[in-house]
Scaffold this active site. Structure first.
Site, PDB file in Angstrom:
ATOM      1  N   SER A 133      31.300  44.286  39.708  1.00 55.52           N
ATOM      2  CA  SER A 133      31.899  44.921  40.880  1.00 55.52           C
ATOM      3  C   SER A 133      30.884  45.136  41.990  1.00 55.52           C
ATOM      4  O   SER A 133      29.705  45.348  41.731  1.00 55.52           O
ATOM      5  CB  SER A 133      32.497  46.279  40.503  1.00 55.52           C
ATOM      6  OG  SER A 133      33.064  46.875  41.649  1.00 55.52           O
ATOM      7  N   LYS A 187      36.693  46.771  33.589  1.00 55.49           N
ATOM      8  CA  LYS A 187      36.662  46.341  34.992  1.00 55.49           C
ATOM      9  C   LYS A 187      38.073  46.354  35.583  1.00 55.49           C
ATOM     10  O   LYS A 187      38.274  46.734  36.740  1.00 55.49           O
ATOM     11  CB  LYS A 187      36.043  44.932  35.111  1.00 55.49           C
ATOM     12  CG  LYS A 187      36.125  44.329  36.513  1.00 55.49           C
ATOM     13  CD  LYS A 187      35.407  45.192  37.543  1.00 55.49           C
ATOM     14  CE  LYS A 187      35.175  44.573  38.901  1.00 55.49           C
ATOM     15  NZ  LYS A 187      36.227  43.906  39.595  1.00 55.49           N
ATOM     16  N   HIS A 190      38.845  49.849  36.355  1.00 53.22           N
ATOM     17  CA  HIS A 190      38.054  50.173  37.551  1.00 53.22           C
ATOM     18  C   HIS A 190      38.833  49.749  38.792  1.00 53.22           C
ATOM     19  O   HIS A 190      38.956  50.497  39.762  1.00 53.22           O
ATOM     20  CB  HIS A 190      36.696  49.456  37.491  1.00 53.22           C
ATOM     21  CG  HIS A 190      35.980  49.353  38.808  1.00 53.22           C
ATOM     22  ND1 HIS A 190      36.377  48.475  39.807  1.00 53.22           N
ATOM     23  CD2 HIS A 190      34.906  50.013  39.312  1.00 53.22           C
ATOM     24  CE1 HIS A 190      35.577  48.606  40.851  1.00 53.22           C
ATOM     25  NE2 HIS A 190      34.681  49.537  40.577  1.00 53.22           N
ATOM     26  N   ASN A 191      39.373  48.542  38.757  1.00 50.14           N
ATOM     27  CA  ASN A 191      40.118  48.048  39.914  1.00 50.14           C
ATOM     28  C   ASN A 191      41.411  48.835  40.129  1.00 50.14           C
ATOM     29  O   ASN A 191      41.809  49.076  41.270  1.00 50.14           O
ATOM     30  CB  ASN A 191      40.431  46.560  39.759  1.00 50.14           C
ATOM     31  CG  ASN A 191      39.241  45.689  40.110  1.00 50.14           C
ATOM     32  OD1 ASN A 191      38.095  46.118  39.985  1.00 50.14           O
ATOM     33  ND2 ASN A 191      39.478  44.471  40.539  1.00 50.14           N
ATOM     34  N   GLU A 194      40.445  51.773  41.818  1.00 48.91           N
ATOM     35  CA  GLU A 194      40.140  51.350  43.198  1.00 48.91           C
ATOM     36  C   GLU A 194      41.425  51.307  44.043  1.00 48.91           C
ATOM     37  O   GLU A 194      41.454  51.794  45.181  1.00 48.91           O
ATOM     38  CB  GLU A 194      39.483  49.963  43.119  1.00 48.91           C
ATOM     39  CG  GLU A 194      39.236  49.251  44.431  1.00 48.91           C
ATOM     40  CD  GLU A 194      38.674  47.839  44.187  1.00 48.91           C
ATOM     41  OE1 GLU A 194      37.629  47.718  43.514  1.00 48.91           O
ATOM     42  OE2 GLU A 194      39.279  46.861  44.666  1.00 48.91           O
TER      43      GLU A 194
END
Ligand code: 6PG
Length: 484
Positions: A133, A187, A190-191, A194
């Site tokens: 990232s 990940k 995480h997105n 986000e």
């Protein structure tokens, strides 16, 4: 040709911007980097424009590329996630030998990573799905890296990744996350966070703009100010930059000439799909994904604009004499909603980790997300402290520090959702996060009624609060209760 003395420590396959920036980052840190791209032009361009920045070994065939790597060979694939990834993995695997490591640095779906890891392990190689990232800038100057795959691979790969990752207080923003798909799963979430983080910032902007009537440049000032406190984060920082930007062609704020239909490449949607399967309510992330979908439903929006009745709307000025107080309320609502999004994201990671037996440690994530990645934020330090104190936290919201914060934020949060509702302004994540919060702390939920309904129409049974067992009421009979 390469000699024994001149072998590369690491290789990068796929030299679009992310791949070439990552290769340059390795080179800047003193590593010799093998580089390969399917079309040689990209390799040539990298060498022409940046070849002087460090030691690169360019190759025009995958076989030469593999031969230019020291053993165990380590090759990072930076190609668009999907079918192309499988093709490159197979080519590499054909040319590699036992113990070599293939790293997929793209945004791959974690279930693909689990499959690939199995296939590659069966060939005696290591496969590492690594979430990376930080965008183009991060790839070049220090990303956050979330590698999965076999722990053994991290022994040889870890130091290399640590050298190029972002560092916060001397700690690199990379660690081994867990086996097979753990890195890409983390990940993905995480997105998802986000998405929610961007949406709550968007909702705050919307309120300051269309409730408080502020101009983008004024709002930019507010975000810059917020970026010095609890909300200190990369996304808040760049929001101020975007809002300050003036369109050269029209002289208008750029934000006003950008079409209000948000794109998405899929990681937010994956987060929600996985959460649905795991039974984890990631309502903030879900609303953020749907908000993007709704923003892109252009023809439906056109048909509805100015057509659907709004009901009696309140007048902002009449109700809010103190604009500064409203701005502070919005800041607090944003902070609270963001907390919920992180809490839900961590819940999903905990559930995913349990489901796949990955052993993901939430402290690791709070540590490596502090720098390099898109959701980097000062308050991740607090999240780390929360999990340090109690790694088994039922919910991040129950950490004593965050509980105290929520106590301070609640009244503002409720006021903002009420104001938005009265003004007819959509705040899907602010509002749904508040409902989630109220559901979580509720004494009783209407789920009891749902159980009653299910039992009525389908004899689905229910549990009682006062005794053990499973019960059914004979709804179409004499309505007595029977124990199953
Ligand atoms: C990152 C980002 C990155 C992602 C973009 C675009 O962590 O560096 O998450 O991986 O590709 O943010 O995502 P969307 O197109 O889905 O918004």
């Amino acid at each position: 040709m390469t000699t024994e003395q001149n072998l590369a420590e690491i290789g990068v396959v796929g030299l679009a911007v992310m791949g070439s920036n990552l290769a340059r980052n390795f080179a800047h840190k003193g590593h010799t980097v093998a580089v390969y791209n399917r079309s040689v032009e990209k390799t040539h361009r990298l060498m022409e424009e940046h070849g002087e920045e460090g030691n690169f070994i360019p190759s025009e065939t995958i076989e030469d590329f593999v031969a230019s790597l020291e053993r165990p060979r380590r090759a990072i694939i930076m190609v668009k996630a999907g079918a192309a990834t499988d093709a490159v993995i197979n080519q590499l695997a054909d040319a590699m030998e036992e113990g070599d490591i293939i790293i997929d640095g793209g945004n791959a779906l974690y279930t693909d990573t689990i499959r690939r890891e199995k296939e590659i392990a069966a060939r005696g190689l290591h496969f590492v799905g690594a979430g990376i990232s930080g965008g183009e800038e991060g790839a070049l100057n220090g990303p956050a890296i979330m590698p999965g795959g076999p722990a053994k691979s991290y022994e040889s790969l870890g130091p290399l990744l640590e050298s190029i990752a972002a560092h916060v207080d001397g700690t690199p923003c990379v660690t081994h996350i867990g086996p097979d798909g753990a890195g890409h799963f983390v990940k993905m979430v995480h997105n998802g966070i986000e998405y929610a983080d961007m949406q709550v910032i968007g909702e705050a902007y919307q309120l300051l703009r269309y409730a408080a009537g502020m101009e983008p440049v004024e709002i930019a000032g507010v975000f810059s100010e917020w970026n010095t406190g609890d909300l200190d984060s990369y996304l808040v920082e760049i929001t101020a930059e975007v809002l300050r930007q003036v369109d050269e062609e029209t002289g208008r704020p750029l934000i006003d000439v950008i079409v209000d239909a948000a794109g998405q490449k899929g990681t937010g949607r994956w987060t929600v799909k996985a959460a649905l399967d795991l039974g984890i309510p990631v309502t903030g992330i879900g609303e953020a994904v749907f908000a993007r979908a709704l923003s892109g439903a252009t023809s439906q929006r056109e048909a509805a604009r100015g057509q659907l009745p709004s009901g009696q709307l309140a007048d902002f000025a009449e109700e809010h004499e103190d604009r500064e107080a409203f701005i502070e309320d919005v800041r607090r609502a944003l902070y609270a909603s963001k907390l919920v999004a992180y809490a839900q994201g961590f819940d999903e990671i905990k559930a995913g980790s349990a489901e796949h037996d990955w052993g993901v440690d939430p402290r690791d994530l709070a540590t490596i997300w502090r720098g390099g990645c898109i959701i980097r934020a000062k308050f991740l330090n607090r999240i780390r402290e929360a999990y340090d104190t109690n790694p088994e936290l039922e919910s991040l919201l129950l950490d004593p520090y965050f509980k105290g914060e929520l106590g301070d934020l609640m009244d503002s949060w409720r006021r903002v959702v009420v104001t938005a509702t009265k003004l007819g302004l959509p705040v899907p994540v602010f509002a749904s996060s508040l409902s989630y919060y109220d559901s979580l702390r509720a004494e009783r939920l209407p789920a009891a009624l749902i159980q009653g309904q299910r039992d009525f129409f389908g004899a689905h049974t229910y549990q009682r609060v006062d005794k053990e067992g499973t019960f059914h009421t004979l709804w179409s009979g004499d309505r007595t209760e029977v124990q199953e």
